[in-house]
Scaffold this motif. Structure first.
Motif, PDB file in Angstrom:
ATOM      1  N   HIS A  30       0.859  -1.179   0.000  1.00  0.00           N
ATOM      2  CA  HIS A  30       0.000   0.000   0.000  1.00  0.00           C
ATOM      3  C   HIS A  30       0.903   1.239   0.000  1.00  0.00           C
ATOM      4  CE1 HIS A  30      -3.875  -2.069   0.944  1.00  0.00           C
ATOM      5  NE2 HIS A  30      -3.034  -2.974   1.416  1.00  0.00           N
ATOM      6  N   LEU A  32       1.365   5.404  -0.061  1.00  0.00           N
ATOM      7  CA  LEU A  32       0.703   6.679   0.237  1.00  0.00           C
ATOM      8  C   LEU A  32       1.251   7.755  -0.686  1.00  0.00           C
ATOM      9  CD1 LEU A  32      -0.096   5.000   2.678  1.00  0.00           C
ATOM     10  CD2 LEU A  32       0.362   6.978   4.140  1.00  0.00           C
ATOM     11  N   VAL A  59      -1.537  -1.117  -4.116  1.00  0.00           N
ATOM     12  CA  VAL A  59      -2.675  -0.232  -3.905  1.00  0.00           C
ATOM     13  C   VAL A  59      -2.160   1.143  -3.498  1.00  0.00           C
ATOM     14  CG1 VAL A  59      -4.849   0.111  -2.676  1.00  0.00           C
ATOM     15  CG2 VAL A  59      -4.002  -2.214  -3.098  1.00  0.00           C
ATOM     16  N   HIS A  61      -2.990   5.065  -2.068  1.00  0.00           N
ATOM     17  CA  HIS A  61      -3.936   5.827  -1.264  1.00  0.00           C
ATOM     18  C   HIS A  61      -3.508   7.289  -1.243  1.00  0.00           C
ATOM     19  CE1 HIS A  61      -5.420   2.027   0.643  1.00  0.00           C
ATOM     20  NE2 HIS A  61      -4.156   1.670   0.500  1.00  0.00           N
ATOM     21  N   HIS A  62      -4.476   8.199  -1.361  1.00  0.00           N
ATOM     22  CA  HIS A  62      -4.168   9.608  -1.171  1.00  0.00           C
ATOM     23  C   HIS A  62      -4.131   9.897   0.327  1.00  0.00           C
ATOM     24  CE1 HIS A  62      -4.219  10.881  -5.310  1.00  0.00           C
ATOM     25  NE2 HIS A  62      -5.370  10.275  -5.509  1.00  0.00           N
ATOM     26  N   ALA A  63      -2.954  10.292   0.788  1.00  0.00           N
ATOM     27  CA  ALA A  63      -2.775  10.595   2.204  1.00  0.00           C
ATOM     28  C   ALA A  63      -1.553  11.491   2.331  1.00  0.00           C
ATOM     29  CB  ALA A  63      -2.607   9.325   3.029  1.00  0.00           C
ATOM     30  N   LEU A  74      -6.080   4.854   8.100  1.00  0.00           N
ATOM     31  CA  LEU A  74      -5.471   3.967   7.104  1.00  0.00           C
ATOM     32  C   LEU A  74      -4.812   2.760   7.755  1.00  0.00           C
ATOM     33  CD1 LEU A  74      -3.877   6.373   4.458  1.00  0.00           C
ATOM     34  CD2 LEU A  74      -5.426   4.472   3.981  1.00  0.00           C
ATOM     35  N   ASP A  77      -7.352   0.300   8.861  1.00  0.00           N
ATOM     36  CA  ASP A  77      -7.969  -0.413   7.736  1.00  0.00           C
ATOM     37  C   ASP A  77      -7.026  -1.444   7.129  1.00  0.00           C
ATOM     38  OD1 ASP A  77     -10.266   1.060   8.074  1.00  0.00           O
ATOM     39  OD2 ASP A  77      -9.805   2.495   6.465  1.00  0.00           O
ATOM     40  N   ILE A  78      -5.760  -1.074   6.972  1.00  0.00           N
ATOM     41  CA  ILE A  78      -4.805  -1.923   6.268  1.00  0.00           C
ATOM     42  C   ILE A  78      -4.216  -3.008   7.170  1.00  0.00           C
ATOM     43  CG2 ILE A  78      -2.597  -1.923   5.028  1.00  0.00           C
ATOM     44  CD1 ILE A  78      -3.279   0.968   4.141  1.00  0.00           C
TER      45      ILE A  78
END
Length: 337
Positions: A30, A32, A59, A61-63, A74, A77-78
């Motif tokens: 994941h 970011l 994957v 993610h916008h963060a 996040l 969730d991850i």
């Protein structure tokens, strides 16, 4: 069961190589990325858009490291097995122009991520990207026991992040490590960093598209290694039974003049004919010499570097020559006089 990792700064040089390494090891990765009005994923497009990648799982993610709440959510969730904090404002010269931004992202950003791990209750292992710039004016060789004396806002921010990592490890029992990486480069290095600035200029001068290269301090001594090798050391730190801090370096000193000689020499040119001094590229306070002692990484991580600065310069020049040839075959390229 496959592991899951989070990488902040995945679109940077180190982040892209680390993503490749982890995907090859079977991880779900994941990444970011910061929201931007333009695409900034060039370094990972070859894996993100690869038809085989969905099977290996990458994957994005916008963060942002400035948003602690988003980081907590996040992580919950991850539920990652490993977190690699590579996100930062990492240009030393720019840090003098933007010291508060550098401190917020590079320093406080690391603290926000550490607190997010603690607050979320996620059982994970954290790698913090520390820097040889923390040593600053402390004489070389520098190792894990060398005192810090940073000479830039970037170095100061990295010292804050380093001690925050140590503090969370000792106060809360987090598995958190600092990788004190000395200069490491590659063809994916940002174009404003000195090594890539040199190798791009070499390619353009060799092609007749540029006449001069303007530089700052040519006598600075650095310890230059190859980024793909250094991300392997990052991963090995998180596979140990006990968290600790490690210097990652080649131990081979080279001046900027040495790197210029190797880069221009790889295409049969003499750097003295093309390089000129420009004081605007000097730092307000200079770091004279950074030379790392990576004995601990060699002994405990079984890690040793293979690529030295002269081969590194050749690798980067050859990549920039190929890139320029591709650009010239597809479009008009600006000539600098």
């Amino acid at each position: 069961m496959n592991k899951t990792a989070v990488i902040t700064g995945i679109t940077g040089q180190d982040g892209s190589y680390l993503a490749e390494l982890l995907l090859d090891k079977g991880y779900t990765v994941h990444g970011l990325i910061r929201r931007s009005s333009s695409f900034n994923t060039e370094r990972i497009d070859h894996i993100y858009q690869d038809p085989q990648t969905p099977d290996r799982r990458l994957v994005l993610h916008h963060a942002d490291l400035s948003d602690g709440v988003a980081l907590v959510n996040l992580l919950r969730d991850i539920q990652p097995d490993e977190v690699y904090n590579l996100g930062a404002q990492s240009h030393v010269r720019v840090s003098f122009d933007a010291p508060l931004y550098t401190g917020d992202v590079t320093g406080l950003g690391a603290a926000r991520l550490l607190e997010a791990i603690r607050a979320s209750g996620v059982r994970t292992r954290l790698y913090q990207a520390s820097s040889s710039e923390m040593f600053g004016s402390t004489p070389p060789p520098q190792n894990e026991r060398t005192s810090f004396h940073p000479r830039s806002p970037y170095g100061c921010a990295k010292v804050f992040a380093y001690w925050s990592t140590v503090n969370y490890r000792e106060a809360y029992g987090l598995f958190a490590v600092n990788g004190i990486l000395f200069n490491h480069e590659s063809p994916r290095r940002g174009e404003t960093f000195v090594t890539r600035k040199i190798t791009r200029a070499v390619a353009r001068i060799h092609a007749g598209l540029q006449e001069r290269l303007y530089m700052g301090n040519l006598d600075a001594v650095r310890d230059w290694g190859y980024a793909p090798e250094y991300v392997e050391a990052m991963w090995r730190m998180l596979q140990r039974d006990v968290p600790d801090d490690y210097v990652v370096a080649t131990g081979v000193p080279a001046t900027v003049k040495d790197f210029l000689g190797a880069a221009f020499g790889s295409v049969g040119l003499e750097w003295e004919r093309y390089v000129r001094f420009d004081p605007k590229y000097e730092r307000p306070s200079e770091v004279d010499a950074l030379i790392g002692d990576a004995s601990k990484a060699r002994d405990l991580l079984d890690w040793t570097p293979k690529v030295q600065f002269d081969e590194l310069a050749r690798i980067m020049v050859e990549a920039d020559v190929r890139q320029l040839e591709d650009e010239m075959s597809g479009q008009t390229v600006r000539v600098d006089r």
